[in-house]
Design a protein around this motif. Structure first.
Motif, PDB file in Angstrom:
ATOM      1  N   SER B  60       0.872  -1.166   0.000  1.00 36.76           N
ATOM      2  CA  SER B  60       0.000   0.000   0.000  1.00 36.76           C
ATOM      3  C   SER B  60       0.913   1.221   0.000  1.00 36.76           C
ATOM      4  O   SER B  60       1.953   1.217   0.649  1.00 36.76           O
ATOM      5  CB  SER B  60      -0.903  -0.004   1.229  1.00 36.76           C
ATOM      6  OG  SER B  60      -1.869   1.031   1.105  1.00 36.76           O
ATOM      7  N   PRO B  61       0.558   2.278  -0.762  1.00 38.09           N
ATOM      8  CA  PRO B  61       1.442   3.446  -0.837  1.00 38.09           C
ATOM      9  C   PRO B  61       1.257   4.357   0.370  1.00 38.09           C
ATOM     10  O   PRO B  61       0.923   5.530   0.243  1.00 38.09           O
ATOM     11  CB  PRO B  61       1.015   4.110  -2.153  1.00 38.09           C
ATOM     12  CG  PRO B  61      -0.432   3.772  -2.284  1.00 38.09           C
ATOM     13  CD  PRO B  61      -0.596   2.419  -1.662  1.00 38.09           C
ATOM     14  N   VAL B  62       1.534   3.806   1.533  1.00 43.55           N
ATOM     15  CA  VAL B  62       1.358   4.543   2.788  1.00 43.55           C
ATOM     16  C   VAL B  62       2.085   3.755   3.868  1.00 43.55           C
ATOM     17  O   VAL B  62       2.278   2.551   3.733  1.00 43.55           O
ATOM     18  CB  VAL B  62      -0.152   4.674   3.131  1.00 43.55           C
ATOM     19  CG1 VAL B  62      -0.785   3.317   3.403  1.00 43.55           C
ATOM     20  CG2 VAL B  62      -0.391   5.634   4.290  1.00 43.55           C
ATOM     21  N   GLN B  63       2.491   4.451   4.902  1.00 44.81           N
ATOM     22  CA  GLN B  63       3.054   3.744   6.041  1.00 44.81           C
ATOM     23  C   GLN B  63       1.926   3.015   6.772  1.00 44.81           C
ATOM     24  O   GLN B  63       0.936   3.619   7.164  1.00 44.81           O
ATOM     25  CB  GLN B  63       3.722   4.738   6.978  1.00 44.81           C
ATOM     26  CG  GLN B  63       4.195   4.064   8.268  1.00 44.81           C
ATOM     27  CD  GLN B  63       5.175   4.915   9.005  1.00 44.81           C
ATOM     28  OE1 GLN B  63       6.364   4.723   8.914  1.00 44.81           O
ATOM     29  NE2 GLN B  63       4.659   5.873   9.746  1.00 44.81           N
ATOM     30  N   TYR B 101      -4.173   4.786  -7.254  1.00 38.79           N
ATOM     31  CA  TYR B 101      -3.127   5.801  -7.131  1.00 38.79           C
ATOM     32  C   TYR B 101      -2.013   5.643  -8.148  1.00 38.79           C
ATOM     33  O   TYR B 101      -0.864   6.042  -7.908  1.00 38.79           O
ATOM     34  CB  TYR B 101      -2.590   5.816  -5.695  1.00 38.79           C
ATOM     35  CG  TYR B 101      -3.706   6.007  -4.693  1.00 38.79           C
ATOM     36  CD1 TYR B 101      -4.522   7.128  -4.769  1.00 38.79           C
ATOM     37  CD2 TYR B 101      -3.981   5.060  -3.719  1.00 38.79           C
ATOM     38  CE1 TYR B 101      -5.580   7.311  -3.884  1.00 38.79           C
ATOM     39  CE2 TYR B 101      -5.028   5.237  -2.829  1.00 38.79           C
ATOM     40  CZ  TYR B 101      -5.822   6.363  -2.921  1.00 38.79           C
ATOM     41  OH  TYR B 101      -6.869   6.539  -2.053  1.00 38.79           O
ATOM     42  N   ARG B 136      -4.493  10.381   1.459  1.00 39.72           N
ATOM     43  CA  ARG B 136      -3.865  11.659   1.817  1.00 39.72           C
ATOM     44  C   ARG B 136      -2.413  11.763   1.357  1.00 39.72           C
ATOM     45  O   ARG B 136      -1.787  12.815   1.524  1.00 39.72           O
ATOM     46  CB  ARG B 136      -3.993  11.897   3.326  1.00 39.72           C
ATOM     47  CG  ARG B 136      -5.450  12.239   3.716  1.00 39.72           C
ATOM     48  CD  ARG B 136      -5.554  12.809   5.125  1.00 39.72           C
ATOM     49  NE  ARG B 136      -5.251  11.820   6.139  1.00 39.72           N
ATOM     50  CZ  ARG B 136      -6.166  11.128   6.833  1.00 39.72           C
ATOM     51  NH1 ARG B 136      -7.458  11.327   6.608  1.00 39.72           N
ATOM     52  NH2 ARG B 136      -5.803  10.257   7.738  1.00 39.72           N
ATOM     53  N   ASN B 137      -1.870  10.707   0.779  1.00 34.57           N
ATOM     54  CA  ASN B 137      -0.567  10.823   0.102  1.00 34.57           C
ATOM     55  C   ASN B 137      -0.730  11.198  -1.367  1.00 34.57           C
ATOM     56  O   ASN B 137       0.268  11.362  -2.071  1.00 34.57           O
ATOM     57  CB  ASN B 137       0.212   9.508   0.221  1.00 34.57           C
ATOM     58  CG  ASN B 137       0.761   9.303   1.630  1.00 34.57           C
ATOM     59  OD1 ASN B 137       0.996  10.273   2.353  1.00 34.57           O
ATOM     60  ND2 ASN B 137       0.949   8.051   2.021  1.00 34.57           N
ATOM     61  N   PHE B 138      -1.987  11.328  -1.813  1.00 30.73           N
ATOM     62  CA  PHE B 138      -2.242  11.586  -3.230  1.00 30.73           C
ATOM     63  C   PHE B 138      -3.244  12.721  -3.436  1.00 30.73           C
ATOM     64  O   PHE B 138      -4.051  12.685  -4.349  1.00 30.73           O
ATOM     65  CB  PHE B 138      -2.717  10.292  -3.905  1.00 30.73           C
ATOM     66  CG  PHE B 138      -1.664   9.226  -3.897  1.00 30.73           C
ATOM     67  CD1 PHE B 138      -0.716   9.169  -4.912  1.00 30.73           C
ATOM     68  CD2 PHE B 138      -1.558   8.329  -2.844  1.00 30.73           C
ATOM     69  CE1 PHE B 138       0.285   8.211  -4.890  1.00 30.73           C
ATOM     70  CE2 PHE B 138      -0.557   7.374  -2.815  1.00 30.73           C
ATOM     71  CZ  PHE B 138       0.373   7.318  -3.836  1.00 30.73           C
ATOM     72  N   GLY B 139      -3.190  13.700  -2.554  1.00 34.27           N
ATOM     73  CA  GLY B 139      -3.979  14.903  -2.773  1.00 34.27           C
ATOM     74  C   GLY B 139      -5.444  14.792  -2.410  1.00 34.27           C
ATOM     75  O   GLY B 139      -6.205  15.736  -2.638  1.00 34.27           O
ATOM     76  N   LEU B 140      -5.869  13.654  -1.876  1.00 40.61           N
ATOM     77  CA  LEU B 140      -7.282  13.483  -1.513  1.00 40.61           C
ATOM     78  C   LEU B 140      -7.451  13.615  -0.004  1.00 40.61           C
ATOM     79  O   LEU B 140      -6.515  13.375   0.762  1.00 40.61           O
ATOM     80  CB  LEU B 140      -7.783  12.107  -1.959  1.00 40.61           C
ATOM     81  CG  LEU B 140      -7.639  11.788  -3.454  1.00 40.61           C
ATOM     82  CD1 LEU B 140      -8.113  10.365  -3.731  1.00 40.61           C
ATOM     83  CD2 LEU B 140      -8.423  12.787  -4.292  1.00 40.61           C
ATOM     84  N   ASP B 141      -8.668  13.995   0.420  1.00 37.90           N
ATOM     85  CA  ASP B 141      -8.948  14.068   1.849  1.00 37.90           C
ATOM     86  C   ASP B 141      -9.384  12.720   2.399  1.00 37.90           C
ATOM     87  O   ASP B 141      -9.156  12.413   3.558  1.00 37.90           O
ATOM     88  CB  ASP B 141     -10.048  15.097   2.112  1.00 37.90           C
ATOM     89  CG  ASP B 141      -9.567  16.498   1.826  1.00 37.90           C
ATOM     90  OD1 ASP B 141      -8.396  16.796   2.162  1.00 37.90           O
ATOM     91  OD2 ASP B 141     -10.338  17.288   1.248  1.00 37.90           O
TER      92      ASP B 141
END
Lengths: 449, 449
Positions: B60-63, B101, B136-141
């Motif tokens: 997943s592109p997130v911690q 993403y 939230r790593n890609f400009g979305l809320d």
């Protein structure tokens, strides 16, 4: 002969079966090599045998050129360089990637991962990607304006650097007994809020051996120079004459210094397309053979597209038309456009002659000669304030890289110009650049992730 | 004992130092292994020694999780698997990548490149990526709604398949004499115009050894099953009981058949977390040691987040609250959520006991026992219509993979259940799946690129 104590840097620009447009038509060339990892493994090993600083792959997320007329198939550079990391130990690995058609979180992760996998050998050639055809692979009708692309690129690099620094170098404490893996205060959300990007972070990749990849840039337009002066640690550039190359070199160093940077922290590497022979006659013969293999009608169409002209208005045996568009009207490869026009006018070239010159190096300086002559040419620019090193663009691959490594490099080594072995382990160490500090290192009370 | 003639498939799901949440705290575990290519090279070689079908990396592109409490550092999967391609020859390489993403042109290129570099061993686990933190790593809320993510995923796969097929297998003619590299009619623009994507194409990567990567999917919600039935060639799934696994297996095969697909063209691979010992007592001891190393307060917070509850409302030594949200209210990992609630209720687990079960495999079936018992458990589900193979998720790595390969695989081989050598070269060949045809193969008059 005076000795220049500063080290010379050499990058191998790998491209399919060579930088000459027609190289694939030579009997020796493998027409499937462009997407064959074995071909690139061979090239990487040759370049490392020559102790070159780095390998470099250009890129655009679009098919470039007519697949009927030239090899357009290739592999994605971060994937290909990861494969090459496995068969090399020292040489740096510089991949081109677009800031216009990627997301910072994804690209920062890939480069951090490549830096980990390669033990600190990753470099990123930052491009904004010209061309409507690339835009049309990403939901756009046309390419965003030049200035806007550079603005996005600057913010993209800012976000990426925040992400690369989101883990402190000493974040991981690995206290198994206490059950504490990392110090949460040292894994930091970045909460970036900009014009183009909103990214919370942190990255999910710990800080990499180099901190982050070497930042490389290759634009020579006004926007490109401004960007390079601020961000780049190495610059690839196309220069045709010593005077122009000196002017570019001085300009870039001056701009960097004006921004408070050490001018030696930005390495300028003009491209050179060596066409080598044991004798000058042999080199010229190879050059002539390549020229014969160019498809002139196709090349004329390509040139016309660059000039935004109807191909029928170009006469192969006449000069360029007088009424070409100004650089300001060109949306991509601006400085290359001007270089080509200047070259044709300065040397009074016909369209056919211009095509032959461009077929060799797409605007980069072609140098045809013996190994000694090529070594002399390299020393000449290096000693006269035109270059910190060179981007070696063999006309034919692998043979042109083999010839350069086995015939030219030893001359440069004998003359005390070029390393005979790697001293460092990382790409930045090869270029004599310091490992960048973590921008959050002095911040003690940041919000934890 | 009856012999099931159909081949058993085994995938090694690699994850840092193991699938157990607390594995990093064992004395044997290297807390830096999660982002160390040497660790993964070792795992890949072990899995290939066991003749396993494939390796798999989640992503997943997130911690994910609290870096203070567990190892969150990792490498990007397409980069890491490219590195592993270089140290293996046969085993398949399945990388997770998000359709929410990424851009199809970029991702299709990377997978085509991985398929070329690995000689036809690439697989893509298609995920839509749950969680507001990734968004939230890609400009979305916040994360886009579940159904919308799946709609985008379906179009993403459609675009990717068009791109992968944009070069015919025989597009390159390599006629040096005539100066024709490829047949332009066989390198085809795709001109995709959809709800989420507009992509002109063609790809700049020729068709790869497998045509395109094996398509894998791991969602078990209604949206996930519908997607898998249409697109997936292999499905990873979490199933706790034989009856549930059988029902899932039947449902997926039925859905695939209803869409006109061969039900055997979609391989169902439930996860299993083997905790192995020479004796049952030894296996239980390892299990108990891992359970002791779980950080219960952290695990309680994670569980509460999944249930959208205040952690204080969970009593470690009491049951789950009665008033949990319905699956429809959960935006990601829907079926996993229901599985966890059902598991806790069916087995009357306290929160602490549930945490222990989840710590082992995050909802996947944990099996603690001797190699013979694990082999029996595998055969049992395989013979009773619950699985075409298994997704092996060792609790501890590398030791758990070594134990499985050296102790369980030989039993399965002796029983004639599992291959003793690779017959094919590509990932699809290992899974007994046909190379997909080029969708444009019969189109003769398409617009050329």
């Amino acid at each position: 002969m005076s000795r220049n104590p500063k080290p010379l840097h050499l990058n191998a620009f790998l491209m399919s079966v060579g930088h000459h447009e027609a190289s694939w038509r030579l009997p020796e060339s493998d027409p499937y090599a462009g997407w064959d990892v074995a071909h690139y493994r061979n090239l990487a090993r040759i370049a490392e045998r020559g102790k070159l600083d780095s390998l470099f792959l250009a890129d655009s997320p679009v098919q470039q050129g007519d697949p009927g007329q030239r090899p357009t198939g290739k592999l994605e550079p971060t994937v290909l360089l990861t494969a090459l990391a496995g068969v090399t130990e020292h040489i740096g690995l510089i991949a081109t990637a677009s800031t216009s058609y990627n997301e910072p979180y994804n690209l920062a992760r890939r480069f951090a991962s490549l830096d980990h996998v390669s033990g600190g050998r990753a470099g990123w050639n930052i491009v904004t990607t010209a061309g409507a055809d690339a835009a049309r692979n990403f939901g756009l009708d046309d390419v965003p304006p030049h200035h806007e692309r550079y603005e996005r690129a600057a913010e993209f690099v800012e976000v990426s650097r925040k992400l690369w620094d989101s883990w402190a170098d000493d974040a991981v404490v690995a206290d198994k007994a206490a059950g504490v893996h990392a110090d949460p205060a040292k894994v930091r959300a970045i909460h970036h809020r900009g014009r183009y990007f909103r990214v919370d972070g942190p990255l999910n990749v710990p800080r990499s051996p180099q901190g982050y990849p070497l930042l490389v840039q290759a634009g020579s337009s006004e926007d490109g120079r401004r960007f390079a002066a601020r961000h780049a640690e190495a610059v690839f550039t196309a220069q045709q004459t010593l005077a122009e190359a000196q002017a570019f070199y001085r300009d870039l160093k001056r701009r960097a210094a004006a921004l408070g940077r050490d001018p030696d922290g930005i390495k300028v590497l003009p491209g050179i397309v060596p066409i080598l022979g044991d004798t000058e006659a042999e080199a010229r013969e190879l050059d002539a053979e390549l020229e014969r293999l160019i498809l002139p009608e196709y090349a004329k169409r390509q040139l016309a597209a660059r000039f935004r002209l109807d191909p029928d208005t170009l006469d192969l045996d006449g000069p360029l038309p007088d009424d070409l568009p100004a650089e300001a009207e060109i949306e991509g490869a601006k400085s290359r456009y001007t270089l080509i026009v200047d070259l044709a006018r300065r040397e009074h070239l016909t369209v056919r002659q211009l095509i032959a010159r461009l077929g060799g190096g797409r605007g980069h300086r072609t140098f045809t000669g013996t190994p000694v002559q090529v070594a002399d040419a390299i020393e000449d620019w290096f000693d006269h304030g035109a270059a910190d090193g060179f981007n070696i663009m063999p006309a034919v691959l692998p043979s042109g890289l083999t010839a350069f490594v086995d015939r030219v490099v030893p001359i440069l080594q004998e003359r005390g110009r070029f390393r005979t072995g790697y001293r460092g382990r990382t790409l930045r160490e090869h270029y004599g650049l310091a490992r960048p500090a973590d921008q959050y290192a002095d911040v003690t009370d940041r919000e934890t992730a």
